[in-house]
Design a protein around this motif. Structure first.
Motif, PDB file in Angstrom:
ATOM      1  N   SER A   1      38.986  33.140  70.583  1.00 35.01           N
ATOM      2  CA  SER A   1      38.995  32.735  69.177  1.00 35.01           C
ATOM      3  C   SER A   1      38.215  31.452  68.961  1.00 35.01           C
ATOM      4  CB  SER A   1      40.436  32.548  68.698  1.00 35.01           C
ATOM      5  OG  SER A   1      41.110  31.607  69.523  1.00 35.01           O
TER       6      SER A   1
ATOM      7  N   MET B   1      40.103  37.897  63.827  1.00 33.98           N
ATOM      8  CA  MET B   1      39.870  36.470  63.595  1.00 33.98           C
ATOM      9  C   MET B   1      40.793  36.022  62.458  1.00 33.98           C
ATOM     10  SD  MET B   1      36.337  34.343  62.875  1.00 33.98           S
ATOM     11  CE  MET B   1      36.117  34.988  61.221  1.00 33.98           C
TER      12      MET B   1
ATOM     13  N   LEU C   1      37.118  40.156  66.922  1.00 31.56           N
ATOM     14  CA  LEU C   1      36.183  39.094  67.296  1.00 31.56           C
ATOM     15  C   LEU C   1      34.841  39.649  67.750  1.00 31.56           C
ATOM     16  CD1 LEU C   1      38.708  36.781  69.154  1.00 31.56           C
ATOM     17  CD2 LEU C   1      37.656  36.360  66.933  1.00 31.56           C
TER      18      LEU C   1
END
Length: 537
Positions: free
Chosen positions: A52, A95, A116
């Motif tokens: 992340s 995300m 992601l």
């Protein structure tokens, strides 16, 4: 690129390993007992990474520490059992928020809740996605350090069907897994929670929606889609992913993971991961829980916040090996991971390496150098410490390592940047670190009358040592002058030396500093300090 080769082991250490007490051996013994019960012929070590944000040193630490346990296990089993290390990236996670350290937060706003690996790379056009970019940053460092590992992408594993069998089992045992999860949630969350997170056929987003139906026989889930209609998708082939806690247990069951370490923030969830793994037909792995890393404010470091140190920042000022030592030491103690920990880590690393070659087999396995180098510490001694070099930078007012070599070559006869590249690199690190972190905070002060008299006498007495680099003799002289001028405690004398001559509250063994910097140069430094010239620095 293929993984780095697995380091060879020294058979002479096999017997000593059986009684080794260092923490990697303690963890490896649990694995030996596990394998003896299961009869497995291969041990799988795993580390998890959530891309992340850009990988931080804590991520590297998991791989380094796991490799240390792997090396210990190989020694204990005389390398007769195959081992693998899988670095797994949860890059199919949505995300949920935009990291603070991206070039443009506005650019990423349309991609919130997208996997992601479906979010564009905000840093460059080199990678196809945000997740791929961050995965590449992690792999770049792991490859630089020479780890033997295999890399795995959750997106690839889900889409390629590598989890399909266990995902179908999760559909069959959905109620059992929900029975584990629901008691851990608040009443409001229980109403909408599902272990399955569908990937929207419309937007591609990861959807946090309740299931209207879980059809174990068909292997599908039905939910209200983004268009308000009932939508049915298979649980296989990457059409869904699991919530992060069930995903832990699923992955352990699907891959047959034997060992995984994680931070203290996961500790309360470990029984949940274990139970879900068992529900899905697996055996929960051995765990090792380490304490969290803190930034300079005592806050937990975070990939999304970008606080603490990055891998590249540490390597700007010190070697990967010093970072490896920092990871080895006291993993169950919370530690500040900031720039000020670097000098001590560097000097301790070289001290351990220097002692390794003089030790017997048992002592070598307790030496951190063995674990930092996974069995192959170099036969090397560093003749000058990092802290001493930084004080040399201060005294010489150096902006380049080449300035330091005029002093180093006199202190270490015959040494040159060419024949002592490690020392040359250390000098470069010292210059960078001093000028970026030490110089801006240095404060020189004028001596008191008592200190002025003692410093003048030290300068006068040093005249008899012109050309000497006998650090012990020079240190004895400094002691004698301090005693003669009745500094009580004597530590106050050395504090005065550091504050007046070096602009610091503490410093290296001063006799060693004089030997390195030079007697004539030290006398000149004292003269300048007594004349007030250093106060202008």
């Amino acid at each position: 690129m293929p993984p780095a080769p697995l380091p060879t082991l020294d058979p002479a250490l096999y017997d000593a390993a059986q009684n080794a007490r260092a923490w990697p051996f303690e963890e490896a013994r649990k694995l030996v007992a596990r394998i003896e019960k299961s009869g497995k012929t291969e041990v799988l070590f795993e580390t998890g990474y959530g891309p992340s944000g850009l990988p931080h040193i804590g991520t590297f630490g998991e791989v380094a520490r796991t490799t240390m346990v792997r090396t210990a296990f190989r020694l204990l089993t005389r390398d007769q059992i195959k081992t693998r290390l899988l670095c797994f990236s949860d890059d199919m996670d949505g995300m949920r928020k935009i990291p603070e350290n991206v070039p443009s937060r506005e650019f990423l706003e349309p991609y919130l809740q997208m996997p992601l690996t479906a979010v564009p790379d905000p840093w460059s056009n080199e990678y196809t996605s945000f997740g791929e970019h961050n995965n590449a940053m992690l792999r770049r460092f792991l490859d630089t350090f020479g780890f033997n590992y295999e890399f795995a992408s959750a997106t690839e594993y889900y889409k390629a069907g590598k989890f399909d069998d266990v995902l179908l089992r999760a559909a069959e045992r959905y109620d059992d897994i929900m029975g584990v999860m629901l008691p851990t949630l608040g009443a409001e969350r229980q109403e909408t929670y599902s272990i399955f997170l569908p990937i929207s056929p419309i937007s591609g987003r990861v959807l946090y929606v309740p299931m209207k139906e879980v059809d174990a026989k068909a292997g599908t889930v039905t939910f209200v889609g983004e268009d308000g209609r009932d939508t049915t998708v298979p649980v296989t082939g990457g059409h869904v992913k699991l919530q992060w806690k069930p995903d832990f247990g699923m992955r352990w069951a699907a891959l047959g993971v034997d060992f995984e370490m994680f931070g203290k923030d996961h500790q309360t969830n470990a029984p949940i991961y274990d139970r879900i793994c068992e529900i899905l037909g697996g055996k929960a792995p051995e765990h090792y829980v380490y304490e969290l890393f803190l930034d300079d404010q005592g806050q937990k470091i975070s990939k999304s916040k970008g606080n603490g140190l990055t891998i590249d920042e540490w390597l700007t000022y010190a070697s990967p090996e010093s970072l490896g030592l920092f990871m080895f030491q006291k993993p169950r103690t919370a530690k500040r991971l900031y720039f000020d920990v670097i000098p001590r880590a560097v000097d301790e690393y070289y001290a351990f390496v220097a002692s390794y070659q003089k030790q017997d087999e048992a002592a070598r396995l307790e030496n951190p150098a063995y674990h930092v180098h996974f069995g192959h510490p170099p036969a090397a001694e560093m003749p000058v410490t990092f802290s001493l070099l930084m004080n040399l930078v201060s005294a010489a007012n150096a902006d380049d390592a080449s300035v330091l070599w005029g002093f180093i070559s006199r202190y270490v006869p015959g040494a040159t940047p060419e024949n002592h590249p490690a020392l040359d690199q250390l000098a470069k690190y010292a210059v960078r670190y001093f000028n970026d972190f030490v110089k801006p905070t240095k404060v020189f002060r004028a001596p008191t009358d008592k200190e002025r008299a003692a410093l003048q006498e030290l300068a006068d007495e040093l005249a008899a040592f012109e050309g000497s680099n006998d650090a012990d003799a020079l240190q004895n002289l400094v002691y004698e002058v301090g005693k003669k001028h009745e500094f009580e405690p004597l530590r106050d004398w050395f504090t005065a030396i550091y504050q007046v001559l070096l602009g610091a509250d503490q410093g290296p063994r001063f006799g060693s500093f004089i030997a390195l910097y030079g007697v004539a140069e030290t006398r000149r430094l004292i003269t300048d300090a007594l004349a007030g010239k250093l106060l202008a620095r």
